[in-house]
Design a protein around this motif. Sequence first.
Motif, PDB file in Angstrom:
ATOM      1  N   PRO A  38      65.749 -30.849  59.727  1.00  0.00           N
ATOM      2  CA  PRO A  38      64.426 -30.661  60.037  1.00  0.00           C
ATOM      3  C   PRO A  38      64.392 -31.009  61.598  1.00  0.00           C
ATOM      4  N   THR A  39      63.244 -30.646  62.115  1.00  0.00           N
ATOM      5  CA  THR A  39      62.996 -30.642  63.459  1.00  0.00           C
ATOM      6  C   THR A  39      61.497 -31.031  63.778  1.00  0.00           C
ATOM      7  N   ALA A  40      61.066 -31.919  64.762  1.00  0.00           N
ATOM      8  CA  ALA A  40      60.117 -32.266  65.073  1.00  0.00           C
ATOM      9  C   ALA A  40      59.135 -31.056  65.286  1.00  0.00           C
ATOM     10  N   PHE A  41      57.727 -31.203  64.851  1.00  0.00           N
ATOM     11  CA  PHE A  41      56.725 -30.286  65.067  1.00  0.00           C
ATOM     12  C   PHE A  41      55.525 -30.679  64.714  1.00  0.00           C
ATOM     13  N   GLU A  42      54.336 -30.004  65.400  1.00  0.00           N
ATOM     14  CA  GLU A  42      53.068 -30.075  65.293  1.00  0.00           C
ATOM     15  C   GLU A  42      52.696 -28.780  64.383  1.00  0.00           C
ATOM     16  N   ARG A  43      51.904 -28.932  63.348  1.00  0.00           N
ATOM     17  CA  ARG A  43      51.406 -27.920  62.426  1.00  0.00           C
ATOM     18  C   ARG A  43      50.138 -27.784  62.495  1.00  0.00           C
TER      19      ARG A  43
END
Length: 227
Positions: A38-43
């Motif tokens: 998994p990667t870091a993200f903003e949703r």
Amino acid sequence: MRPWWRAGALVAAGLAAVPARADAWLEAVRAEAARMGPTAFERTSETTDRSGGVVRRVERFMPTGSGGQGAWTLVAVDGRPPTADERRRHAKEVAGLPPPGYWRLATILRGRVTLVRDAQGRTVHRIRPLPEGSIRTARGDISADVAADARIELVAGQPTVTSLRVFAPAPFSLMGVARMNRFEAQSRYERGPDGRPLLVEQASEAEVRVPVVGTFRQTTRQTYRPL
């Protein structure tokens, strides 16, 4: 314009033997997804509720270990800081669910694959049944009740899943109580500046019948920004 029955026959006739190139592309996608985590993200999500109103939420995910572990943060609801109750409900919603991302294709693409033609005549890889754990929701694992169509294309010279359609071929029961009349979710992927594939957009629609409550329809659109 072709009659609907003729168009349907053409789609059915599109069931094809798997070309050697498609086999190699599928294996390349599986291998790359399996190497990823998994990667870091903003949703940012916009969800239509039962009354027809739209709720806009901003969330962030930061991976903290292997196997999809990480920390979720609810950043905003309708442009304001979330309340304590909203944070608690959000934490309950995401608890135990794998974060979305290209890495999830390593599980989904383990299922039995055939090549079919979509409505536009393009070749897609259909996965049915989906392996257990492929599509997990707050209401349980629905993998056994849905199928998926993955479109694989060359992006920057590498085989890449550019879109994934997950759908329910028929209505199914949810937790033995509710009934999913219709479900479809579309995901779109791109390669980022560093060449790694990323989930960039999702859209879903579900129609659920719940005893006493009745039937309601929910749509959600989500966009992802890498952190």
